[in-house]
Scaffold this active site. Structure first.
Site, short mmCIF file in Angstrom:
data_model
loop_
_atom_site.label_atom_id
_atom_site.label_comp_id
_atom_site.label_asym_id
_atom_site.label_seq_id
_atom_site.Cartn_x
_atom_site.Cartn_y
_atom_site.Cartn_z
N LYS A 164 2.48 3.62 4.23
CA LYS A 164 1.37 3.96 6.26
C LYS A 164 1.42 3.42 7.36
O LYS A 164 1.18 3.08 7.71
CB LYS A 164 0.32 4.17 5.97
CG LYS A 164 0.22 5.72 4.39
CD LYS A 164 0.69 6.99 5.20
CE LYS A 164 0.89 8.25 4.30
NZ LYS A 164 0.98 9.19 4.33
N TYR A 193 2.11 3.26 -1.11
CA TYR A 193 1.49 4.10 -0.40
C TYR A 193 0.93 3.36 0.92
O TYR A 193 1.22 3.94 1.76
CB TYR A 193 0.31 4.70 -1.25
CG TYR A 193 -0.21 5.69 -0.59
CD1 TYR A 193 -0.13 6.91 -0.71
CD2 TYR A 193 -0.80 5.40 0.47
CE1 TYR A 193 -0.01 8.02 0.26
CE2 TYR A 193 -1.95 7.08 1.18
CZ TYR A 193 -1.92 7.79 1.11
OH TYR A 193 -2.16 8.46 1.98
N1 LIG Z 1 -6.05 14.22 1.27
C1 LIG Z 1 -6.09 12.18 1.61
O1 LIG Z 1 -7.29 11.63 1.27
C2 LIG Z 1 -5.39 11.40 2.37
C3 LIG Z 1 -5.85 10.32 2.64
C4 LIG Z 1 -5.23 9.99 3.90
C5 LIG Z 1 -3.90 10.20 4.27
N2 LIG Z 1 -3.21 11.32 3.11
C6 LIG Z 1 -1.76 11.77 3.94
O2 LIG Z 1 -1.57 13.26 4.62
C7 LIG Z 1 -0.76 13.74 4.15
C8 LIG Z 1 -0.84 15.34 3.25
O3 LIG Z 1 -2.24 14.84 2.26
P1 LIG Z 1 -2.40 15.91 1.35
O4 LIG Z 1 -4.17 15.33 0.97
O5 LIG Z 1 -2.68 16.99 1.93
O6 LIG Z 1 -1.45 15.61 -0.02
P2 LIG Z 1 -0.85 17.17 -0.49
O7 LIG Z 1 -0.23 16.28 -2.53
O8 LIG Z 1 -2.07 18.40 -1.52
O9 LIG Z 1 0.03 17.38 0.41
C9 LIG Z 1 1.06 16.89 0.27
C10 LIG Z 1 2.30 17.75 1.19
O10 LIG Z 1 3.96 17.58 0.73
C11 LIG Z 1 4.68 17.94 0.30
N3 LIG Z 1 6.00 17.54 -0.21
C12 LIG Z 1 6.07 16.09 -0.53
N4 LIG Z 1 7.49 15.50 -1.20
C13 LIG Z 1 7.89 16.02 0.02
C14 LIG Z 1 9.51 16.13 0.59
N5 LIG Z 1 9.87 15.08 -0.24
N6 LIG Z 1 9.31 16.87 1.47
C15 LIG Z 1 8.83 17.41 1.52
N7 LIG Z 1 7.54 18.14 1.81
C16 LIG Z 1 7.17 17.17 0.24
C17 LIG Z 1 4.36 18.28 -0.98
O11 LIG Z 1 4.59 19.78 -1.31
C18 LIG Z 1 2.41 18.73 -0.49
O12 LIG Z 1 2.50 20.22 -0.15
C19 LIG Z 1 -0.19 12.87 3.34
O13 LIG Z 1 0.71 12.28 3.94
C20 LIG Z 1 -0.97 12.23 2.75
O14 LIG Z 1 -0.60 10.73 2.32
C21 LIG Z 1 -4.45 12.27 2.52
#
Ligand SMILES: NC(=O)c1ccc[n+]([C@@H]2O[C@H](COP(=O)([O-])OP(=O)(O)OC[C@H]3O[C@@H](n4cnc5c(N)ncnc54)[C@H](O)[C@@H]3O)[C@@H](O)[C@H]2O)c1
Length: 277
Positions: free
Chosen positions: A186, A182
């Site tokens: 990033k 991961y």
């Molecule tokens: N939630 C956090 O604390 C956090 C922190 C840092 C970074 N992020 C980043 O923010 C982004 C969203 O995170 P989140 O917490 O909303 O997670 P989440 O899992 O709810 O959302 C991720 C989305 O990506 C979609 N996805 C997965 N594989 C895919 C693919 N091959 N093609 C298209 N869509 C795909 C999933 O269906 C989902 O809707 C991610 O990139 C994550 O790494 C989140």
């Protein structure tokens, strides 16, 4: 300020969590929004797609019915904006090319791209890293963002205006214990986004990275509660952020007012990257 009227945004992974909040915030600011995700609630093959994605989270969310792309799109249309929910797997280059061509045809332009799709369910120290999931994380988080950026690029270049936002993470700058794949993806996004900033500058295209810390999404709630608590205690603010905290920065970076900001990694982490003790 921050008026996005007349702009067309494409958000990847817009079904839930941060992506859904980004879609709604962009629409509130006036943009037309295309909500894309590997999962749409109307997909008869939902279960099969979730299984094929090798994602425990995707399977969990499918079984709990936490997939909102079409609902999000309907909410945006109710605001008076144009919106569509389209199934798009960011790892599938042919599908990505077809979707961007469809958006250009039906919406007239592609002005804002939010590379948000990501996987958050692969934890394990190096001995326990699954080779298959390592490959999957690179394919989705890094190559997926590259695929979408490449597909949007010539449209933005032609119109001499574009905004690309990469959803990075504090793990990309700080590393992550048990998060080799991961955090690598990033950190890779930070390199990709800075390169796009350099290449896009002469075409009016900006490219920035948002590095969220601990944000209260469904994906975070599905994690280990004791570990989540320890992470929250690492923040200066001793609290989690909300998806809207990230979405507000997405709107700003997408706006005409952010035209002189490019190639930056901006943390939205309540001070998680500071020397807290
Ligand atoms: N939630 C956090 O604390 C956090 C922190 C840092 C970074 N992020 C980043 O923010 C982004 C969203 O995170 P989140 O917490 O909303 O997670 P989440 O899992 O709810 O959302 C991720 C989305 O990506 C979609 N996805 C997965 N594989 C895919 C693919 N091959 N093609 C298209 N869509 C795909 C999933 O269906 C989902 O809707 C991610 O990139 C994550 O790494 C989140």
């Amino acid at each position: 300020m921050f008026d996005l009227s007349g702009k067309v945004a494409v958000v990847t992974g817009g079904s839930r969590g941060l992506g859904r909040a980004d879609c709604l915030a962009l629409a509130r600011a006036g943009a037309d929004v295309v909500v894309t995700d590997i999962l749409l609630e109307s997909d008869p093959e939902l279960q099969r797609v979730a299984e094929a994605s090798q994602s425990a989270l995707a399977q969990l969310f499918t079984s709990h019915n936490v997939v909102y792309a079409e609902r999000t799109s309907a909410e945006i249309r109710a605001m008076g904006r144009r919106s569509m929910a389209i199934k798009m797997d960011v790892t599938d280059r042919d599908q990505v090319a077809a979707v961007f061509a469809q958006v250009k045809h039906e919406f007239g332009s592609i002005d804002i791209l939010v590379n948000n799709a990501g996987t958050l369910d692969h934890m394990g120290q190096i001995e326990d890293q699954s080779d298959d999931l390592w490959e999957r994380d690179l394919r989705v988080n890094l190559t997926g963002a590259y695929n979408c950026t490449k597909a949007a690029w010539h449209h933005m270049r032609e119109q001499n205006w574009g905004r690309i936002i990469f959803m990075s993470s504090v793990a990309g700058t700080l590393g992550g214990f048990g998060q080799a794949s991961y955090s690598t993806t990033k950190a890779g996004l930070n390199g990709l986004g800075k390169s796009m900033a350099l290449e896009g500058a002469r075409f009016g295209i900006t490219s920035n990275m948002i590095a969220p810390g601990i944000i209260a999404t469904e994906a975070f709630a599905a994690g280990n509660p004791r570990m989540n608590e320890r992470m929250v205690l690492r923040t200066a603010m001793r609290s989690m952020g909300e998806p809207e905290d990230v979405a507000a920065l997405v709107v700003f970076l997408a706006s005409p007012e952010a035209r002189y900001i490019t190639g930056q990694v901006i943390h939205v982490g309540g001070g998680i990257d500071l020397f807290v003790y």
